[in-house]
Design a protein around this motif. Sequence first.
Motif, PDB file in Angstrom:
ATOM      1  N   LEU A 152       0.824  -1.207   0.000  1.00 24.19           N
ATOM      2  CA  LEU A 152       0.000   0.000   0.000  1.00 24.19           C
ATOM      3  C   LEU A 152       0.856   1.253   0.000  1.00 24.19           C
ATOM      4  O   LEU A 152       0.510   2.261  -0.632  1.00 24.19           O
ATOM      5  N   ALA A 155       2.099   1.764  -3.532  1.00 24.46           N
ATOM      6  CA  ALA A 155       0.983   2.207  -4.372  1.00 24.46           C
ATOM      7  C   ALA A 155       0.651   3.670  -4.101  1.00 24.46           C
ATOM      8  O   ALA A 155       0.432   4.462  -5.030  1.00 24.46           O
ATOM      9  N   GLY A 156       0.604   4.048  -2.821  1.00 17.09           N
ATOM     10  CA  GLY A 156       0.336   5.437  -2.487  1.00 17.09           C
ATOM     11  C   GLY A 156       1.430   6.359  -2.990  1.00 17.09           C
ATOM     12  O   GLY A 156       1.157   7.466  -3.472  1.00 17.09           O
ATOM     13  N   ALA A 251      -5.073   4.027  -0.637  1.00 17.51           N
ATOM     14  CA  ALA A 251      -3.937   3.535   0.139  1.00 17.51           C
ATOM     15  C   ALA A 251      -3.989   4.051   1.564  1.00 17.51           C
ATOM     16  O   ALA A 251      -3.721   3.308   2.526  1.00 17.51           O
TER      17      ALA A 251
END
Length: 571
Positions: A152, A155-156, A251
Motif C-alpha cells: 500500500l 501504491a500510495g 492507500a
Amino acid sequence: MLSAGLVAAGAVALAAGALMPVVRGGSAGFTAAPLLVVLALAPAAAVLYALVSGRSGLTAGLVLGLTALAPGRLLLDLQLLADGSLAARPELFLADRLLAMPQAGPGLWPLVAGHLLTLAAGAFAAGAARDEAELAGELDGRRRWRLLGPVLGVAGGVGLLLAPFGSGNAYLLAKNAFEGPTVAMAGYLLLAALLPLTVLVAVSSPSAGVGKGGFAGAGLAALAVGVPPVVAGLVVDRLSVAPGSVVVTIAGLALVGLAFTRFDVAEADETVTGDLAGEARLPGLFWWRLATGGLALLAAGAAAAGALAPVLKANGPTPVPETPVRWLLLGAAVVLAVPALFVFVPRLSAFARGVVAATWAGVVLAGAAVLSAALSVTEDKAVDPALFGVDLPVPLPDKVGYSAGAGVTWTFIALVLAALAALAAVITGVVERDDSDEETDETRVSGTVLTPVVAAAVLAIAAFGTPVFGAPGYTAPGLWSNFGAASWGLLGALAVVLGLYALVPRSRPVAAASALAGAALVLGLRAAELPLVGAEYEGSSAGVGFWLALGGAVVTLVAAGMAVAGSRRAG
C-alpha cells in the motif's frame, strides 16, 4: 506526553490556516474549509484517544507516522509562498485571472506552523517508540498482515507522483510531480519516498502498538494529501477526478484499516478491540510467488510495449525524432521476463525470485531514460488556450512541437509494475523464510566472497557514473555531471545493485547467489547500452563505462559462483 500536545497544537494551526486565505486577494476553488478542518483535527483526535486510553506505543507510532510525511506536506504548502499561481491546490487557492507571483496570505503561516509543530512532536515521540520496541523484545516471525503495508505504501507513493486531478482550466494545469514547479515537485517526491519508507519502519517494529500507530499515522497524513484533490475533481467546474489522488486516498484508508488487524500472534500489552484479522492468515507461498512472477511478466510486457510504441507524436507536419534509448527498455523487458518465467517452476522459484528482485532495476534504468528523452522534447511545446475556454484578441499560430505518445504511458506503467514486482519479490522472500522447515539452518556465505563483492561494488559505482559510449553531438547523462531526469534511473539502478551487495554477507548461500546473479544482469544491461543505443548514433565508440560495467558483471558472477561453491563445501 509532550508529543501529543505538539500534534494537537499543530492540528489547531492547520485548521486555522484552512479558514483563512493563503494568497492575498485569492480564494479557494470550493468551500473546502470544513473538509480541511476535519482532515487536520482527525489525526490529533486519534493521538489524544490513544494517549488517554494508556496505549503509549500506539501514541508514539501515530505521531511518528504523521511526522514522517510532514516535511513533504510542508513543501507543498511552501509552493504557495514561492509562486502560488503554479500551485495545484484548488482547496486553498484557485486563480480566476492571470497572476504573476501572488503574495502569500495570512492563512499560509498557520499551515507552516502546523507542519513544524508536527515535526517537533516526532522528535519527542522517537524516544518513546524506541522504549516500546525494547520492551516488546524480538519481532514475531508470523507477520503476514503487516506485509500488506509496504504494498500500500508503494501504491500510495506512485499515486503521489501522478497528476492530482484532470483540468480544463487555463489557470490550473494538471501536471504530474515531475512536470510541476520545483518546490511542489520536491514535496511530492519526498512524500512518495517517505510514505513506503514509513510503512516499512512500522512493519519492522517489534512493538505492535508502534507498528499500528505508524500505519494509522501515515494513512491519515496520506488522506490529508489525497482527499482534497478528489473532492475538487468532483465539485469544481472544469476539474475532474484523476487516478493519482484516488490511489493515494485508497492507500491511506487501507493503511488506517490495517491498524485494526492483529500484527502478532499474541499482543499481550496492547490489544485493539474490533480485531479484523482474528486468526486469518494471508495467502501462502504459492500465491506470493504467483504475484511476483505475474507482476514481473506484466512489467516486462508493459516495458516491451513502451519500447515498441511511439514515444513521441508530432502536433503538426513536423517529422518525429527517433528515440534510440527505447531499445534499452526492450532489453530490460527481456532481462526481467526470463527469470520471471522460472518463478513458476517450484524447484527454481526461490532462485528466480531473487533474480527478479534485482532485474526490475533494469526497467528503472531504461524507463527513466525513455521518459527523459520524451520530456526533453515535449516540455516546450505550445499550448492551445482554446482548449481551456480562453479567448484571446489575437489568434495564435498553429501549434508546433511534439507531445508524448503511447510509449510514454506504457513506460510509466512498466515502472509502476516493476516496483510492485520488486516489493512482491521481497515479501515472497520473507514468506519463504517464515515457511522454511530448516529453522536451524543459519548458514551464511563464506567470508571469501566479501573480496569480489567489494570489488564489484566499486566497479558498479564507476560504471553507472561514467558514459558507456560517446558520439559526436551526444551528451550522456551522468551522476557527477549532466545530471538530468535519466540520471535518476542510473541512481536508482545503482542503489539496488549496491543494496544487494550489502545484503550478501548476511544471506544464505543460495539467496546470495541469486541476488548476485541479478546484479550481474543489471550491470550487463548497463553495458548493453553500447550496442542497443550507441549503434543508433553515427560515429559512436565504447566509453569507459562499458568496460567497467562489463568487468563489474564478470566479478559479480564470480562472487555468485563462490557463494554456491561455499554452500556445497559446507554441505
